[in-house]
Motif scaffolding. Structure first.
Motif, PDB file in Angstrom:
ATOM      1  N   ILE A  41     -46.674  -9.259 -88.390  1.00 21.42           N
ATOM      2  CA  ILE A  41     -46.695 -10.572 -87.760  1.00 21.42           C
ATOM      3  C   ILE A  41     -46.371 -11.604 -88.833  1.00 21.42           C
ATOM      4  N   THR A  42     -45.275 -12.319 -88.650  1.00 21.87           N
ATOM      5  CA  THR A  42     -44.937 -13.379 -89.594  1.00 21.87           C
ATOM      6  C   THR A  42     -45.600 -14.665 -89.131  1.00 21.87           C
ATOM      7  N   HIS A  43     -46.129 -15.408 -90.079  1.00 23.58           N
ATOM      8  CA  HIS A  43     -46.875 -16.638 -89.805  1.00 23.58           C
ATOM      9  C   HIS A  43     -46.523 -17.636 -90.913  1.00 23.58           C
ATOM     10  N   PRO A  44     -46.436 -18.913 -90.605  1.00 19.98           N
ATOM     11  CA  PRO A  44     -46.085 -19.895 -91.634  1.00 19.98           C
ATOM     12  C   PRO A  44     -46.992 -19.870 -92.862  1.00 19.98           C
ATOM     13  N   ARG A  45     -48.217 -19.378 -92.698  1.00 19.75           N
ATOM     14  CA  ARG A  45     -49.159 -19.373 -93.822  1.00 19.75           C
ATOM     15  C   ARG A  45     -49.282 -18.005 -94.484  1.00 19.75           C
ATOM     16  N   GLY A  46     -48.413 -17.062 -94.103  1.00 19.46           N
ATOM     17  CA  GLY A  46     -48.441 -15.750 -94.736  1.00 19.46           C
ATOM     18  C   GLY A  46     -48.213 -14.640 -93.736  1.00 19.46           C
ATOM     19  N   ASN A  47     -47.666 -13.552 -94.199  1.00 15.18           N
ATOM     20  CA  ASN A  47     -47.393 -12.418 -93.333  1.00 15.18           C
ATOM     21  C   ASN A  47     -48.639 -11.551 -93.163  1.00 15.18           C
ATOM     22  N   VAL A  48     -48.717 -10.897 -91.998  1.00 15.71           N
ATOM     23  CA  VAL A  48     -49.872 -10.080 -91.651  1.00 15.71           C
ATOM     24  C   VAL A  48     -49.387  -8.706 -91.191  1.00 15.71           C
ATOM     25  N   LEU A  49     -50.056  -7.664 -91.641  1.00 10.85           N
ATOM     26  CA  LEU A  49     -49.838  -6.320 -91.129  1.00 10.85           C
ATOM     27  C   LEU A  49     -51.041  -5.914 -90.293  1.00 10.85           C
ATOM     28  N   PHE A  50     -50.779  -5.287 -89.162  1.00  7.55           N
ATOM     29  CA  PHE A  50     -51.834  -4.627 -88.409  1.00  7.55           C
ATOM     30  C   PHE A  50     -51.605  -3.137 -88.572  1.00  7.55           C
ATOM     31  N   ASP A  51     -52.431  -2.509 -89.395  1.00  5.63           N
ATOM     32  CA  ASP A  51     -52.316  -1.106 -89.787  1.00  5.63           C
ATOM     33  C   ASP A  51     -51.084  -0.875 -90.660  1.00  5.63           C
ATOM     34  N   GLY A  52     -50.971   0.352 -91.161  1.00  2.74           N
ATOM     35  CA  GLY A  52     -49.864   0.663 -92.056  1.00  2.74           C
ATOM     36  C   GLY A  52     -49.298   2.050 -91.883  1.00  2.74           C
ATOM     37  N   GLY A  53     -49.709   2.743 -90.810  1.00  5.14           N
ATOM     38  CA  GLY A  53     -49.155   4.068 -90.573  1.00  5.14           C
ATOM     39  C   GLY A  53     -49.632   5.089 -91.589  1.00  5.14           C
ATOM     40  N   ASN A  54     -48.810   6.108 -91.789  1.00  3.63           N
ATOM     41  CA  ASN A  54     -49.145   7.204 -92.699  1.00  3.63           C
ATOM     42  C   ASN A  54     -48.890   6.838 -94.154  1.00  3.63           C
ATOM     43  N   ALA A  55     -49.558   7.549 -95.032  1.00  6.62           N
ATOM     44  CA  ALA A  55     -49.327   7.398 -96.465  1.00  6.62           C
ATOM     45  C   ALA A  55     -47.970   7.964 -96.855  1.00  6.62           C
ATOM     46  N   ARG A  56     -47.411   7.429 -97.922  1.00  2.55           N
ATOM     47  CA  ARG A  56     -46.134   7.930 -98.434  1.00  2.55           C
ATOM     48  C   ARG A  56     -46.220   9.411 -98.783  1.00  2.55           C
ATOM     49  N   GLU A  57     -47.405   9.865 -99.185  1.00  9.93           N
ATOM     50  CA  GLU A  57     -47.574  11.239 -99.677  1.00  9.93           C
ATOM     51  C   GLU A  57     -47.271  12.308 -98.629  1.00  9.93           C
ATOM     52  N   VAL A  58     -47.240  11.943 -97.343  1.00  7.03           N
ATOM     53  CA  VAL A  58     -46.945  12.950 -96.322  1.00  7.03           C
ATOM     54  C   VAL A  58     -45.543  12.759 -95.739  1.00  7.03           C
ATOM     55  N   SER A  59     -44.714  11.982 -96.407  1.00 10.17           N
ATOM     56  CA  SER A  59     -43.350  11.763 -95.926  1.00 10.17           C
ATOM     57  C   SER A  59     -42.385  12.728 -96.594  1.00 10.17           C
ATOM     58  N   GLY A  60     -41.259  12.949 -95.924  1.00  6.75           N
ATOM     59  CA  GLY A  60     -40.211  13.780 -96.496  1.00  6.75           C
ATOM     60  C   GLY A  60     -40.509  15.271 -96.382  1.00  6.75           C
ATOM     61  N   ASP A  61     -39.856  16.028 -97.212  1.00  8.47           N
ATOM     62  CA  ASP A  61     -39.937  17.488 -97.164  1.00  8.47           C
ATOM     63  C   ASP A  61     -41.110  17.962 -98.018  1.00  8.47           C
ATOM     64  N   VAL A  62     -42.319  17.699 -97.536  1.00 10.39           N
ATOM     65  CA  VAL A  62     -43.528  18.104 -98.247  1.00 10.39           C
ATOM     66  C   VAL A  62     -44.432  18.863 -97.280  1.00 10.39           C
ATOM     67  N   ASP A  63     -45.400  19.553 -97.845  1.00  8.39           N
ATOM     68  CA  ASP A  63     -46.431  20.185 -97.034  1.00  8.39           C
ATOM     69  C   ASP A  63     -47.587  19.200 -96.915  1.00  8.39           C
ATOM     70  N   ALA A  64     -47.794  18.662 -95.725  1.00  6.18           N
ATOM     71  CA  ALA A  64     -48.824  17.636 -95.527  1.00  6.18           C
ATOM     72  C   ALA A  64     -50.215  18.152 -95.863  1.00  6.18           C
ATOM     73  N   HIS A  65     -50.415  19.466 -95.849  1.00 13.37           N
ATOM     74  CA  HIS A  65     -51.726  20.017 -96.209  1.00 13.37           C
ATOM     75  C   HIS A  65     -52.126  19.632 -97.627  1.00 13.37           C
ATOM     76  N   ASP A  66     -51.129  19.434 -98.506  1.00 11.79           N
ATOM     77  CA  ASP A  66     -51.434  19.114 -99.897  1.00 11.79           C
ATOM     78  C   ASP A  66     -52.177  17.784-100.018  1.00 11.79           C
ATOM     79  N   TYR A  67     -51.939  16.868 -99.089  1.00 16.19           N
ATOM     80  CA  TYR A  67     -52.593  15.553 -99.140  1.00 16.19           C
ATOM     81  C   TYR A  67     -53.651  15.400 -98.054  1.00 16.19           C
ATOM     82  N   TRP A  68     -53.372  15.907 -96.877  1.00 16.26           N
ATOM     83  CA  TRP A  68     -54.281  15.747 -95.737  1.00 16.26           C
ATOM     84  C   TRP A  68     -55.266  16.901 -95.576  1.00 16.26           C
TER      85      TRP A  68
END
Length: 265
Positions: A41-68
């Motif tokens: 959400i963009t706002h004149p007084r600063g940008n806001v995120l509502f949540d951020g999804g998954n961590a970078r560590e489980v992206s791409g060609d990895v085994d998610a078990h290593d992090y999760w």
């Protein structure tokens, strides 16, 4: 109301799972793939995120078990590295340093990926949720990945019903709603847009329309009674204010919304 307010719908891929892990006691063994949304959400007084999804560590060609760990047996992330929250904001020419608040609906693994990655942000969370995340009950423990939230960041703590309707900028544009049940310190967010009107971002207070319509409990639940209470609370707001309902992980409803770089104003 801020005239420059914009709401961007974004996602960091999906989770491959089974129906019973989303809708309790339904579709045992049936495959089910759900989106993993987050919102800017963009706002004149600063940008806001509502949540951020998954961590970078489980992206791409990895085994998610290593992090999760073993929870990846039930929830398999499907996520490219460039779908990480920071990369997606940079693709929109949004400087991570411009994010003023990250509002955490709760601290489960598919919502906590933004924590610690925005140097000037304050992280808004229910005090009870952060406390619980460090010492969860056994049946919730796999959903909390401690390296995601055990960080030296600036927290803004909400205290349940006492802080219900916390107004982020004191201008009515963004108000939190205490919606426990799926997690003990769950928070939803009501965003009031100049043109599109109010939009109720439920996160996991309502996974899907089946949850909103009282046809299913979440597959992972802290308190079924609180789920029912919070769903009714969301419904009163949606119907009373004529708000647009945005469920947390509905694979049928999610494609109907505009996605970044398009936005709602």
């Amino acid at each position: 109301m801020a005239e420059d307010l914009r709401l961007y719908f974004m996602e960091c891929g999906s989770l491959k799972t089974q129906v019973q892990f989303i809708k309790m006691n339904q579709g045992l063994g049936d495959p089910y793939e759900i989106p993993v949304p987050f919102f800017l959400i963009t706002h004149p007084r600063g940008n806001v995120l509502f949540d951020g999804g998954n961590a970078r560590e489980v992206s791409g060609d990895v085994d998610a078990h290593d992090y999760w760990g073993a929870v990846a047996d039930a929830y398999q992330p499907v996520m490219r590295p460039d779908e990480f929250v920071v990369d997606q904001l940079q693709a929109l020419d949004v400087d991570p340093a411009s994010v003023k608040y990250v509002v955490q609906s709760h601290l489960h693994l598919d919502h906590s990926g933004a924590i610690g990655h925005f140097p000037n942000a304050r992280y808004v969370v229910q005090r009870r949720e952060l406390q619980y995340a460090f010492t969860p009950d056994w049946f919730q423990k796999p959903a909390y990945i401690r390296p995601d939230f055990d960080k030296d960041v600036s927290w803004v703590f909400l205290d349940g019903p006492n802080d219900d309707g916390y107004d982020l900028f004191s201008d009515g544009t963004m108000k939190t709603m205490f919606t426990p049940g799926h997690a003990p310190g769950h928070t939803s967010l009501l965003v009031d847009l100049p043109e599109s009107g109010p939009m109720m971002l439920t996160a996991d207070a309502c996974y899907t329309m089946d949850h909103y319509e009282n046809k299913a409990l979440p597959g992972l639940v802290h308190s079924a009674a609180d789920v029912a209470y919070s769903t009714e609370k969301v419904r009163r707001t949606v119907e009373g204010q004529g708000a647009t309902l945005v469920t947390g992980h509905d694979p049928d409803a999610w494609p109907k919304f505009k996605k970044a770089p398009d936005y709602y104003a």
